[in-house]
Design a protein around this motif. Structure first.
Motif, mmCIF file in Angstrom:
data_model
loop_
_atom_site.group_PDB
_atom_site.id
_atom_site.type_symbol
_atom_site.label_atom_id
_atom_site.label_comp_id
_atom_site.label_asym_id
_atom_site.label_seq_id
_atom_site.Cartn_x
_atom_site.Cartn_y
_atom_site.Cartn_z
ATOM 1 N N GLY A 253 0.814 -1.211 0.000
ATOM 2 C CA GLY A 253 0.000 0.000 0.000
ATOM 3 C C GLY A 253 0.843 1.254 0.000
ATOM 4 O O GLY A 253 0.532 2.234 -0.696
ATOM 5 N N LEU A 256 2.246 1.784 -3.426
ATOM 6 C CA LEU A 256 1.172 2.208 -4.318
ATOM 7 C C LEU A 256 0.840 3.682 -4.105
ATOM 8 O O LEU A 256 0.543 4.412 -5.061
ATOM 9 C CB LEU A 256 -0.062 1.342 -4.093
ATOM 10 C CG LEU A 256 -1.232 1.541 -5.055
ATOM 11 C CD1 LEU A 256 -0.780 1.449 -6.504
ATOM 12 C CD2 LEU A 256 -2.326 0.519 -4.772
ATOM 13 N N GLY A 257 0.916 4.143 -2.871
ATOM 14 C CA GLY A 257 0.714 5.569 -2.605
ATOM 15 C C GLY A 257 1.746 6.421 -3.320
ATOM 16 O O GLY A 257 1.429 7.496 -3.853
ATOM 17 N N ALA A 290 -1.224 3.846 1.757
ATOM 18 C CA ALA A 290 -1.237 4.559 0.481
ATOM 19 C C ALA A 290 -1.599 6.024 0.689
ATOM 20 O O ALA A 290 -0.938 6.930 0.154
ATOM 21 C CB ALA A 290 -2.212 3.895 -0.490
#
Length: 465
Positions: A253, A256-257, A290
């Motif tokens: 996550g 992905l952020g 994220a």
């Protein structure tokens, strides 16, 4: 003894590299888009032949072929200055502005307060202003005193903070007078980094040959290297995130952020990253990191900027017709073939929502890229974007998942962006783009039908990619 199948693949890759070099060196985007389109077509045909040949190559040679071919293909993008996009010039400018201690979100490039940062490369004068991709900069009285290679010099930057940090890093590492080369070199390194990341993820599944879908794809040297689009950084981070999220949700996550903080487009892979999640805690383990990384990367710019750090985002959305179907006749092209224009926006939202729900409920948490590809590819077919570099993310997802039929969507984007210019219908009738996207949609449906037929035929027939 050298394996003849390896040799055949190598020969096809060499031919691909030659054709891509000639394609990049052909300055035909404005003067001869039809001729340039034929070079694109030849590149894609050789790419397909090379990938097909790789299927028969010895397993022990595949990684070496993918890497060597990836290096050769990426290097072709360095053969000329950016040919079909001027975005890299804005990257260079934003890096320069930040190096001067100024927020890139506070001033438009045409602002006289930044005149001291201009040079003859990004802001030429006189005869150098004759190019078709030059934007004029008027003085206070209205007369033209200079021009610029930057597109939209009268609007604020649109790029998120991770991208801006990348622009500053490239500027800081670049020698004086290097011009576009550092950004192109950075694009090549990021493209190769993506190839390596794909090989690492795919090795766990014994499907390393799929990495060739990215490493050898003509879109990579054209868009990631020659045009130096920052999208390639977001793609690399998205690939790493999807490879990690099934093992460690928090780390996946967070990465992905960072991908979303590079270009907002990678947000479309979020449903894939949440495939099959049943508990709120598991979803939060991806979404909260994220959001935290995105907030942390924006914070320094919020603190030093006088204006909005969203820049021209709202204006761009309106300009491209993503918020209102009446403002852009080339948006939602396939839906417009079936429905009244006024219904297209709502229909796209409903279809995309249904696909997202399907991925969230039925997606395979061990293969988050499968759901990500379905959502991303569906979004492209619904929105029919006209910028070919957006498809870099899609190409990487194809490489992760192996469903090669989705590559037709990338071809459609290039056809709309380049070939459409030969018919002067990019913003009006949009016949070329609509036809290309319709063919791509048909290819996806045929691929789905064939895979389903083979799946139902039994375990011995379950290979198509």
């Amino acid at each position: 003894m050298i394996n003849p199948r390896t040799v055949r693949t190598g020969v096809l890759l060499a031919a691909l590299a030659v054709v891509l070099t000639l394609t990049v060196r052909k300055d035909g985007f404005h003067a001869d888009p039809a001729g340039l389109s034929w070079w694109y077509a030849a590149s894609w045909l050789l790419f397909g032949a090379a990938v097909w040949s790789l299927r028969k190559a010895p397993a022990g040679h595949i990684v070496a072929l993918v890497l060597a071919g990836g290096i050769a293909v990426a290097a072709t993008g360095l053969a000329a200055p950016p040919r079909t996009s001027t975005d890299a010039y804005r990257y260079a400018w934003d890096g320069r502005v930040q190096a001067a201690g100024i927020s890139p979100y506070d001033h438009v490039p045409a602002d006289q307060e930044l005149a001291r940062l201009r040079d003859s490369w990004l802001f030429p004068t006189g005869a150098a202003c004759a190019g078709p991709d030059r934007a004029r900069i008027p003085a206070d009285g209205g007369e033209v005193v200079a021009c610029t290679r930057l597109n939209r010099p009268h609007v604020h930057t649109i790029y998120p903070p991770v991208a801006e940090g990348y622009f500053l890093l490239v500027h800081s590492l670049s020698p004086d007078g290097a011009r576009h080369k550092p950004l192109q070199t950075g694009g090549a390194l990021l493209a190769l980094g993506t190839t390596v990341a794909l090989l690492v993820v795919l090795r766990r599944r014994g499907e390393v040959r799929y990495a060739a879908y990215w490493a050898w794809c003509p879109a990579v040297p054209v868009e990631a290297v020659n045009n130096a689009h920052a999208d390639v950084l977001g793609v690399l981070l998205a690939v790493v995130a999807l490879g990690v999220v099934s093992i460690h949700r928090v780390a996946g996550g967070a990465v992905l952020g960072a991908a979303i903080g590079t270009k907002l487009l990678p947000a479309v892979v979020l449903p894939g990253a949440l495939s099959g999640v049943r508990r709120f805690r598991d979803a939060a383990a991806v979404l909260l990191p994220a959001a935290a990384v995105l907030a942390v990367t924006y914070l320094p710019y919020v603190l030093v900027s006088d204006g909005s750090v969203l820049g021209y985002l709202g204006g761009y959305v309106a300009e491209e017709g993503y918020d209102d179907t009446s403002t852009a006749k080339n948006r939602f092209a396939l839906l417009r073939l079936l429905l009244p224009d006024a219904w297209a926006y709502a229909a796209a939202a409903v279809v995309l929502l249904l696909v997202v729900v399907h991925v969230l409920r039925r997606g395979d948490p061990e293969r988050p890229w499968s759901g990500a590809l379905l959502v991303t590819g569906t979004a492209f077919l619904l929105l029919t974007p006209g910028y070919s570099w957006y498809a870099l993310l899609l190409v990487a997802l194809v490489a992760l998942d192996g469903r090669w039929e989705w590559l037709g969507v990338a071809v459609a984007g290039a056809a709309k962006y380049v070939t459409g210019r030969a018919f002067d219908d990019v913003y009006e009738a949009n016949t070329v783009g609509t036809t290309a996207y319709a063919i791509a949609a048909a290819a996806v449906l045929v691929g789905w039908a064939l895979r389903r037929a083979r799946w139902t035929a039994g375990p011995g027939a379950r290979t198509l990619a």
